[in-house]
Structures are given as C-alpha cells and as structure tokens.
Design an enzyme around this catalytic site. Structure first.
Site, PDB file in Angstrom:
ATOM      1  N   THR A 119      41.087  49.818  25.134  1.00  0.00           N
ATOM      2  CA  THR A 119      40.843  49.608  26.573  1.00  0.00           C
ATOM      3  C   THR A 119      39.506  48.952  26.847  1.00  0.00           C
ATOM      4  O   THR A 119      38.539  49.162  26.100  1.00  0.00           O
ATOM      5  CB  THR A 119      40.891  50.965  27.309  1.00  0.00           C
ATOM      6  OG1 THR A 119      40.441  50.780  28.659  1.00  0.00           O
ATOM      7  CG2 THR A 119      39.973  51.984  26.671  1.00  0.00           C
ATOM      8  N   TYR A 143      37.497  59.036  28.648  1.00  0.00           N
ATOM      9  CA  TYR A 143      38.663  58.218  28.289  1.00  0.00           C
ATOM     10  C   TYR A 143      38.230  57.054  27.387  1.00  0.00           C
ATOM     11  O   TYR A 143      38.783  56.853  26.302  1.00  0.00           O
ATOM     12  CB  TYR A 143      39.349  57.703  29.561  1.00  0.00           C
ATOM     13  CG  TYR A 143      40.384  56.637  29.294  1.00  0.00           C
ATOM     14  CD1 TYR A 143      41.540  56.931  28.584  1.00  0.00           C
ATOM     15  CD2 TYR A 143      40.193  55.333  29.750  1.00  0.00           C
ATOM     16  CE1 TYR A 143      42.481  55.948  28.326  1.00  0.00           C
ATOM     17  CE2 TYR A 143      41.127  54.341  29.500  1.00  0.00           C
ATOM     18  CZ  TYR A 143      42.269  54.659  28.782  1.00  0.00           C
ATOM     19  OH  TYR A 143      43.191  53.682  28.518  1.00  0.00           O
TER      20      TYR A 143
HETATM   21  C1  UD1 Z   1      41.856  50.417  34.873  1.00  0.00           C
HETATM   22  C2  UD1 Z   1      42.165  51.406  33.791  1.00  0.00           C
HETATM   23  C3  UD1 Z   1      40.975  51.607  32.905  1.00  0.00           C
HETATM   24  C4  UD1 Z   1      40.532  50.277  32.328  1.00  0.00           C
HETATM   25  C5  UD1 Z   1      40.296  49.297  33.456  1.00  0.00           C
HETATM   26  C6  UD1 Z   1      40.023  47.943  32.846  1.00  0.00           C
HETATM   27  C7  UD1 Z   1      43.663  53.271  34.101  1.00  0.00           C
HETATM   28  C8  UD1 Z   1      43.882  54.584  34.769  1.00  0.00           C
HETATM   29  N1  UD1 Z   1      42.517  52.677  34.379  1.00  0.00           N
HETATM   30  O1  UD1 Z   1      40.875  50.988  35.721  1.00  0.00           O
HETATM   31  O2  UD1 Z   1      41.311  52.459  31.851  1.00  0.00           O
HETATM   32  O3  UD1 Z   1      39.336  50.462  31.640  1.00  0.00           O
HETATM   33  O4  UD1 Z   1      41.445  49.208  34.282  1.00  0.00           O
HETATM   34  O5  UD1 Z   1      39.552  47.042  33.796  1.00  0.00           O
HETATM   35  O6  UD1 Z   1      44.520  52.758  33.412  1.00  0.00           O
HETATM   36  N2  UD1 Z   1      41.182  50.364  44.078  1.00  0.00           N
HETATM   37  C9  UD1 Z   1      41.254  50.486  45.468  1.00  0.00           C
HETATM   38  N3  UD1 Z   1      42.206  51.295  46.001  1.00  0.00           N
HETATM   39  C10 UD1 Z   1      43.091  52.021  45.236  1.00  0.00           C
HETATM   40  C11 UD1 Z   1      43.013  51.892  43.824  1.00  0.00           C
HETATM   41  C12 UD1 Z   1      42.046  51.065  43.283  1.00  0.00           C
HETATM   42  O7  UD1 Z   1      40.475  49.862  46.182  1.00  0.00           O
HETATM   43  O8  UD1 Z   1      43.918  52.749  45.792  1.00  0.00           O
HETATM   44  C13 UD1 Z   1      40.206  49.437  43.495  1.00  0.00           C
HETATM   45  C14 UD1 Z   1      39.238  50.057  42.524  1.00  0.00           C
HETATM   46  O9  UD1 Z   1      38.088  50.540  43.176  1.00  0.00           O
HETATM   47  C15 UD1 Z   1      38.949  48.860  41.595  1.00  0.00           C
HETATM   48  C16 UD1 Z   1      40.276  48.104  41.564  1.00  0.00           C
HETATM   49  O10 UD1 Z   1      40.961  48.506  42.759  1.00  0.00           O
HETATM   50  O11 UD1 Z   1      37.978  48.019  42.155  1.00  0.00           O
HETATM   51  C17 UD1 Z   1      41.148  48.437  40.373  1.00  0.00           C
HETATM   52  O12 UD1 Z   1      41.273  49.843  40.249  1.00  0.00           O
HETATM   53  P1  UD1 Z   1      42.403  50.514  39.339  1.00  0.00           P
HETATM   54  O13 UD1 Z   1      43.690  49.810  39.522  1.00  0.00           O
HETATM   55  O14 UD1 Z   1      42.364  51.994  39.604  1.00  0.00           O
HETATM   56  O15 UD1 Z   1      41.922  50.196  37.847  1.00  0.00           O
HETATM   57  P2  UD1 Z   1      40.495  50.439  37.158  1.00  0.00           P
HETATM   58  O16 UD1 Z   1      39.770  51.540  37.815  1.00  0.00           O
HETATM   59  O17 UD1 Z   1      39.824  49.113  37.080  1.00  0.00           O
END
Ligand code: UD1
Length: 336
Positions: A119, A143
């Site tokens: 990852t 993780y």
């Molecule tokens: C995911 C992975 C992580 C990996 C990373 C690589 C999982 C659980 N996480 O995390 O292991 O290291 O990608 O880049 O597999 N966001 C919102 N609203 C939401 C959800 C997310 O605004 O409801 C934003 C977050 O703040 C972030 C982006 O969307 O800026 C992506 O978030 P998310 O899809 O949760 O992935 P990561 O946290 O980047």
C-alpha cells in the site's frame, strides 16, 4: 508445459476477486484461501475456494500437500486505517503475523513466486505529496506499518533463498469489473468513490467532503485513483515477470496524477445524471493533502499498460455495481 497452481489469499475480497477473475481468463489454475470475514463466496468466479485463515499453519500444510503450488498472491488483510489506529494488534496479528506464517509455509514448500498486496500507506506523508519507490517509508498508522513489515519479511526471506517477490504499493483503488460480474461490497465503506456512489443510489443520504482548506487547487484532498481492473492486470504482469526470472521488486501502482474530492464527486454526479447532497466537514484525522504515485517504474519493469485511466470510467463502473446492490440484483452480493 502447464504452469503450476497459484494460491490467492483474500481472493474473495474486492481486489483479490478481480485478480482471480483475470487469472481465470488467462487459463491459470487458481485456488483461493479466504476466511470470508469481509469477502464473499460469490466473488470467487474461478477455481476452488478454501474457507480458512492465512495464519492457520496446519491448514496451509494441508493445502501445500494436496496442491502443486509454486506461486502465491497474498491479498488477505484488514484494510481500514482508522480501525488500525484504534486496534493496532488486530492489524499486526492479521497483516503481519499471519503473513509470517504464510511465508514460513511458502519457504518450506518451495514456493517460487510471491506477489504481495502492499500500500501507499507505507509512505505516510511524502514530501510534495508524490511518492516514488525510493521515497522514505514512514507510515503514520499501524495499517501501513503492518504492510511494510511484511515487505521487509519478503525482502529478507528472498535474500535468504526464499521466493522472489513483487510487492505492489496500491494508491487509491476504485471501480469494478466493467461487465458487472463482480464489484466492491465492503460493508460500512469509508472510501470516497464507494461512499459517493452509495449517496447516488440513496443507500446513504449524502457525501461529506473532509477538509476544504488544504493547500490544493480547490482546497480538497488530491489522490491517485486507479481502476481495479488495471490494478489486477499489474498482478498478472508481475506473475509473468517472476516466471521469466525477474528479480524481486517493489512497485507503485497508480496512474501518476491526482484528482480532488470535488472532482470525484462531480464525476459521480455526471455518471448519475443528478446532483448529490454534499456537505463540507472538517479534515479527517491523518489525511495528507496530496498522495500521488510516481508511477513509471511499474511500466518499465512489468510492461504494465493500463486501459482504464479515466475518472469517468472508474466512477461509472462503481456506480453500476452500486445500483446492482441497491436493486438487490441476484447477480450482485451484498452484506446483510
Ligand atoms: C486509501 C487507502 C489507504 C491507502 C491510500 C492510498 C483504505 C481504507 N485506504 O486511503 O490504505 O494508503 O488510499 O492513497 O483502503 N474523503 C471525503 N469524504 C469521504 C471519504 C473520503 O472527503 O466520505 C476524502 C478523504 O479525505 C481523502 C480522499 O477523499 O482526501 C480519499 O479518501 P479515501 O477514499 O478514504 O482513501 P484514503 O484515505 O486516501
């Protein structure tokens, strides 16, 4: 000469099931080992499924004794970052200790090739938001550390004569098999693309943007979203590479460009043909502003050629799957 069998741990999960399917299309002989803690039996569309745990040494011995396996692809893991902070030993137990048990069995049984699901979380918060394979590994949550420790075990074991390996460091995986046969059904999803698609089908009331004050062009977080089908094909390329005698390698899997949270939500709205209910919330703890892959090496080393490098394609395949779940379509699987 026919290739030997491939054991896929976690083959009933989101990414593993896409790899198992592609291995089937490539006529590979596959066996899946999955404890179904988060995976789905119906997601395994090729080969037999053994329901069991990667950390079960006796079961592994039995499997290696009855199947002629020379390659292992290891996906089985817990993957929820906040949970890893709250319950670190669960992550070290399953992602690190169980991987050690698996590697012991691989070494003992002469496994030659090992492909590991790592990852981008191993980088923590890289300088300038871009991580190359040579960037420092400084995970900021258990993780990421639990996966990095497995990379170290692989490195040291291969130096000591164990299997050669490819560790693929995934960036933000999204999308589903475009034909709609399999998809992402993780319950209580936290990943942005899935959450936004659930908001589109009405499975949740809306989607929150976590942080609008980052130092990024539109103030929201930038991530490198990679389609799961392209990620899966990198595993098949890694297999070919290792079979041809390639040396052990650690490779980023991303496209090398970032999209903001607002851009992802806009793409889901385009695919949905309708606006989502969007709220703006404070930053989520531990979220870096920007995390993008320097992603040349995987192309150079494996000859990887992605086919779905397009945000609209990524989200439309996710939305199609989400609609199947929402309609309780008999072709989809969902958590009760
Ligand atoms: C995911 C992975 C992580 C990996 C990373 C690589 C999982 C659980 N996480 O995390 O292991 O290291 O990608 O880049 O597999 N966001 C919102 N609203 C939401 C959800 C997310 O605004 O409801 C934003 C977050 O703040 C972030 C982006 O969307 O800026 C992506 O978030 P998310 O899809 O949760 O992935 P990561 O946290 O980047």
């Amino acid at each position: 000469m026919k290739n030997k069998k491939i054991m896929v741990t976690g083959g009933a999960g989101y990414i593993g099931s896409h790899v198992v399917r592609q291995l089937g299309l490539a006529n590979e002989d596959v066996i899946t080992l999955d404890n179904l803690s988060t995976g789905f039996e119906a997601a395994v569309t090729n080969g037999d499924l053994i329901v069991g745990d990667t950390g079960d040494a006796a079961l592994l011995e039995k499997i290696f004794a009855t199947h002629d396996i020379d390659t292992v692809m290891h996906f089985a893991a817990h993957t929820v970052v906040p949970e890893s902070v709250a319950n670190p030993l669960k992550y070290y137990r399953n992602n690190t200790a169980s991987s050690c048990t698996l590697l012991e069995a691989c070494a003992k049984n002469g496994v030659k090739n090992f492909v590991f699901s790592s990852t981008a979380a191993v980088y923590g918060v890289p300088d300038g938001g871009r991580a190359s394979e040579d960037s420092a590994t400084q995970p900021i949550n258990p993780y990421g550390t639990s996966k990095l420790m497995t990379e170290w075990m692989l490195r040291d074991l291969s130096t000591a004569g164990g299997p050669r390996f490819v560790a693929l460091r995934y960036f933000n995986v999204a999308g589903c098999e475009p034909g709609g046969t399999i998809g992402q059904s993780t319950p209580k999803a936290t990943l942005l693309v899935k959450v936004a698609c659930e908001a589109a089908t009405g499975a949740r009331p809306g989607v929150a943007i976590f942080g609008t004050d980052f130092s990024t062009p539109d103030g929201t977080g930038l991530r490198d979203y990679i389609h799961v089908e392209d990620l899966a094909s990198a595993h098949l390329d890694a297999l070919t590479y290792l079979r041809n005698g390639g040396e052990s390698s650690i490779l980023n899997c991303g496209y090398g460009r970032g999209y903001s949270v607002r851009e992802v939500i806009a793409a889901v709205e385009r695919a949905n043909g309708q606006k989502l209910t969007v709220s703006e919330e404070p930053r989520r703890a531990g979220d870096p502003p920007e995390l993008i892959a320097v992603a040349e090496r995987v192309r150079e080393v494996l000859g990887w050629a992605p086919k779905f490098d397009d945000l609209d394609t990524i989200v439309s395949t996710s939305l199609a799957w989400e609609r199947k779940i929402a309609a309780r379509d008999s072709g989809a699987y969902w958590a009760a």
